[in-house]
Design an enzyme around this catalytic site. Structure first.
Site, short mmCIF file in Angstrom:
data_model
loop_
_atom_site.label_atom_id
_atom_site.label_comp_id
_atom_site.label_asym_id
_atom_site.label_seq_id
_atom_site.Cartn_x
_atom_site.Cartn_y
_atom_site.Cartn_z
N LYS A 106 -11.97 68.77 0.22
CA LYS A 106 -11.25 68.10 1.33
C LYS A 106 -12.05 66.87 1.75
CE LYS A 106 -9.49 68.85 6.01
NZ LYS A 106 -8.70 69.73 6.86
N ARG A 108 -2.12 77.58 23.86
CA ARG A 108 -2.59 77.26 22.50
C ARG A 108 -1.80 78.09 21.49
NH1 ARG A 108 -7.72 77.08 25.38
NH2 ARG A 108 -8.26 79.22 24.82
N LYS A 162 -12.74 77.27 5.56
CA LYS A 162 -13.13 75.86 5.64
C LYS A 162 -14.50 75.70 6.29
CE LYS A 162 -12.37 72.45 8.77
NZ LYS A 162 -11.63 71.52 9.65
P1 13P Z 1 -7.61 65.62 10.77
O1 13P Z 1 -6.57 65.57 9.69
O2 13P Z 1 -7.05 65.46 12.15
O3 13P Z 1 -8.78 64.73 10.48
O4 13P Z 1 -8.17 67.09 10.79
C1 13P Z 1 -8.47 67.69 9.58
C2 13P Z 1 -9.60 68.60 9.74
O5 13P Z 1 -9.49 69.77 9.44
C3 13P Z 1 -10.88 68.06 10.23
O6 13P Z 1 -11.89 68.95 9.98
#
Ligand code: 13P
Length: 336
Positions: free
Chosen positions: A217, A44, A134
């Site tokens: 987002k 990873r 986030k």
């Molecule tokens: P994806 O762009 O693969 O949807 O992932 C973004 C993300 O942070 C989902 O929480």
């Protein structure tokens, strides 16, 4: 201009966007097993440090969202991951929710957890170098969902999270993801996503969150993945702009879309049209996980020591996304 606003703008301005490399170990294991690579912590780390050391990072990535394991790792050339990201000019970020669990009294829906002990975890992440965070709320569409209960409880959690993050001098990414699973129309996605986002802002305002110091987002407005009525990329861009224009307060500096299961090309093409047609004052960029990493992961899995091939693939994808933030992407450039 507040410090938080400056951080937010640094992450999303000048054709840059966010690399969402915050897959939990569970999700990363699925991604690695799908390409026949063993999901060890070394592997990873190797994949992620390969991306974070690329030229594309310096040019096109303003922030990287990490998972707890990764922010604590050190590369095999001796640099900590947050230092590696900072040395490329990007800002390290961290996913701080602890995942979505079944919502009591609406058992087919989910509530995102992680508020207990969050203040202490935030202090620890700040010391490790994180300057943004986030938290993802997740909603499904069906004839009864998302319910008022799911909309309200997830908005409340996102607002309490955001207030704590700003108290810790970091920028919260507010991610309410309305999933594309299902056979609903794009108009239903537009209506439900607008309701979800508006409720998030009601709660953010109630919790006195500084809206100039967040990044939203959201998902784009799409037909459900099983819908027979798929709409054009142009219509996707128009509906997405309509949704955001009507649901997001003007103080918010920018919007960084998730890719949510769209292919790399679709996610790029849609972002490009959103920017060509953008009549809002928001910066519109990417915070992609799969749509930035999928091809690079495929190439890497063929030879995990071939750093150049993996980085070249990532550099191209990141460049295409960056062009899309300026409305300058084209099929021709994609295939050059
Ligand atoms: P994806 O762009 O693969 O949807 O992932 C973004 C993300 O942070 C989902 O929480």
């Amino acid at each position: 201009m507040s410090e938080l606003n400056k951080i937010a703008l640094k992450i999303i301005s000048n054709g840059k966007g966010i690399l969402a490399a915050d897959e939990s170990n569970g999700t990363m294991t699925k991604r690695l097993e799908a390409v026949n690579v063993a999901s060890t912590s070394e592997n990873r780390l190797l994949f992620r440090q390969t991306l974070f050391s690329s030229e594309g990072m310096k040019k096109y990535i303003g922030g990287v969202i990490l998972y707890d394991e990764t922010i604590n790792q050190t590369t095999n050339f001796g640099k900590s991951i947050p230092d590696l990201i900072s040395s490329s000019g990007a800002i390290p970020g961290i996913k701080v929710d602890t995942g979505a669990k079944i919502l009591a009294n609406s058992s087919e829906e989910k509530i995102t957890e992680g508020l207990d002990g969050l203040r202490e975890r935030l202090n620890k992440y700040y010391k490790l170098g994180a300057r943004f965070t986030k938290w993802r709320g997740v909603y499904t569409i069906s004839n009864k969902y998302p319910s008022k209960l799911a909309i309200s409880s997830n908005a409340h959690a996102l607002a309490r999270y955001s207030a704590l993050v700003q108290e810790s001098k970091m920028v919260p990414i507010v991610e309410p993801e309305v999933l594309m699973d299902g056979d609903h129309s794009a108009d239903i996605c537009l209506r439900k996503t607008s309701e979800v986002i508006k409720k998030c802002f009601d709660e953010l305002i109630l919790h006195k969150v500084d809206l100039t110091g967040i990044i939203l987002k959201p998902n784009m407005i799409l037909s459900g993945s099983k819908s027979k009525g798929q709409i054009s990329n142009e219509e996707i861009s128009q509906k997405t702009l309509e949704c955001l224009k009507n649901s997001v307060p003007n103080e918010v500096p920018g919007i960084a879309f998730l890719s949510g299961g769209q292919s790399e090309i679709e996610a790029t093409k849609n972002l490009n049209l959103i920017n060509q047609n953008n009549y809002t004052k928001f910066i519109m960029t990417y915070s992609y996980g799969r749509a930035l990493q999928q091809s690079a992961l495929g190439i890497w899995s063929k030879n995990i020591k071939d750093i150049d091939a993996t980085q070249n693939t990532f550099n191209h994808r990141a460049k295409m996304c960056s062009l899309a933030t300026q409305g300058k992407w084209s099929n021709k450039l994609e295939n050059k």
